[in-house]
Design an enzyme around this catalytic site. Sequence first.
Site, PDB file in Angstrom:
ATOM      1  N   HIS A 154       8.524 -44.410 -16.550  1.00 50.93           N
ATOM      2  CA  HIS A 154       7.901 -45.417 -15.689  1.00 50.93           C
ATOM      3  C   HIS A 154       7.306 -46.495 -16.584  1.00 50.93           C
ATOM      4  CE1 HIS A 154       8.175 -42.518 -12.399  1.00 50.93           C
ATOM      5  NE2 HIS A 154       7.594 -41.632 -13.188  1.00 50.93           N
ATOM      6  N   TYR A 175      -2.271 -44.142  -9.674  1.00 50.98           N
ATOM      7  CA  TYR A 175      -2.474 -44.239 -11.124  1.00 50.98           C
ATOM      8  C   TYR A 175      -2.001 -45.605 -11.592  1.00 50.98           C
ATOM      9  CZ  TYR A 175       2.567 -43.612 -11.837  1.00 50.98           C
ATOM     10  OH  TYR A 175       3.931 -43.774 -11.816  1.00 50.98           O
ATOM     11  N   THR A 185       5.135 -45.508  -8.096  1.00 51.60           N
ATOM     12  CA  THR A 185       4.582 -45.615  -6.748  1.00 51.60           C
ATOM     13  C   THR A 185       3.440 -46.626  -6.690  1.00 51.60           C
ATOM     14  OG1 THR A 185       3.086 -43.749  -7.167  1.00 51.60           O
ATOM     15  CG2 THR A 185       5.216 -43.253  -6.156  1.00 51.60           C
ATOM     16  N   ARG A 229      14.707 -43.286  -4.841  1.00 51.74           N
ATOM     17  CA  ARG A 229      13.860 -42.094  -4.948  1.00 51.74           C
ATOM     18  C   ARG A 229      12.991 -41.937  -3.706  1.00 51.74           C
ATOM     19  NH1 ARG A 229       8.807 -40.836  -9.024  1.00 51.74           N
ATOM     20  NH2 ARG A 229       9.385 -38.712  -9.610  1.00 51.74           N
ATOM     21  N   HIS A 252      11.933 -32.920 -11.875  1.00 50.03           N
ATOM     22  CA  HIS A 252      10.938 -32.035 -12.491  1.00 50.03           C
ATOM     23  C   HIS A 252      11.221 -30.542 -12.298  1.00 50.03           C
ATOM     24  CE1 HIS A 252       9.096 -35.801 -13.111  1.00 50.03           C
ATOM     25  NE2 HIS A 252       8.495 -35.906 -11.945  1.00 50.03           N
ATOM     26  N   ASP A 303       9.525 -38.186 -18.621  1.00 57.01           N
ATOM     27  CA  ASP A 303       8.587 -38.608 -17.569  1.00 57.01           C
ATOM     28  C   ASP A 303       7.444 -39.435 -18.157  1.00 57.01           C
ATOM     29  OD1 ASP A 303       7.843 -38.844 -14.870  1.00 57.01           O
ATOM     30  OD2 ASP A 303       6.426 -37.181 -15.016  1.00 57.01           O
TER      31      ASP A 303
END
Length: 298
Positions: free
Chosen positions: A31, A47, A75, A122, A180, A247
């Site tokens: 990300h 976050y 997100t 996603r 994951h 990740d």
Amino acid sequence: MTERPDYALFDPSPREPRLPVPQGACDSQVHIFGDTRRFPVKPDAAYVVPEATVEEMLRMHKTLGIERGVIVQSTAYGTDHGALIEALRIAGPSYRGCGVVDDSVDDDQLHRMHQAGVRGARFNFHPKLKNALPTPEQVRRTAERVVPLGWHLKLHMNGIDPREVTPLLADVETDVVIDHMGPLQYGHGLDDPHFRHVLDLLARGNWWIMLSNGDRRSVTGYPWDDATAYARTYVERAPGRVLWATDWPHPLHPGPVPNDGELLDLLARYAPEAEARHRILVENPRRLFGFSSGEHDE
């Protein structure tokens, strides 16, 4: 870097893995965050990691020997893909994107995303991410729009029973990636019914699994032996449909955050054979994400 009390930052000093990675290796999920003045995040973002720029990500990949990658929409941006599109422009043709598509994304936006290199959509079902969970109708509508583009679908299901979600995509004619390692319950070991369900999905031929977050989800702690048992089973059952990812920058990680070189060392334990690692790092992502064949595939 600014310290945060609620979660830990990524390790800013990645080290090389103990074993060199093959040419053309791919990190299948990272990300990034763009300039906050140009790309503001949602007010209720779960976050924000302004230090996680595309330049910092590329520096990490260079140290690890990673030459390809997939930038997945955070997100924190909702369905505003401006930062993702900008990151793909900077990263270049060796990178792909994975977006978040709902009814608010019109056809023109979808076209711009595809032109920029986005090749997946996603669905986030993880309750901690503070986003509205996709409804069954939204999932079906999105699939109907992106599958004709040749995109894959991607499920983030941590914290839920996957049997509540996966039937929504039971009959789609495209590839489906489970993030994951699946929403595993490590305390149950290999008898975990969630794990058995994921294995059943992998037997269908169009479902994929991403090896990531084994360190974070482990209940035994470093060196994460309980994660290794699951991963080795996945590699054995579906060797041609297994991916690997850091990740990075490890969103909402309570810490300590592993060095990203350690995560490649963990992959070497997941897949001790060099041939298996080559499939996971090079051949499988090349096929799924549409990277061109060439010198990296020798």
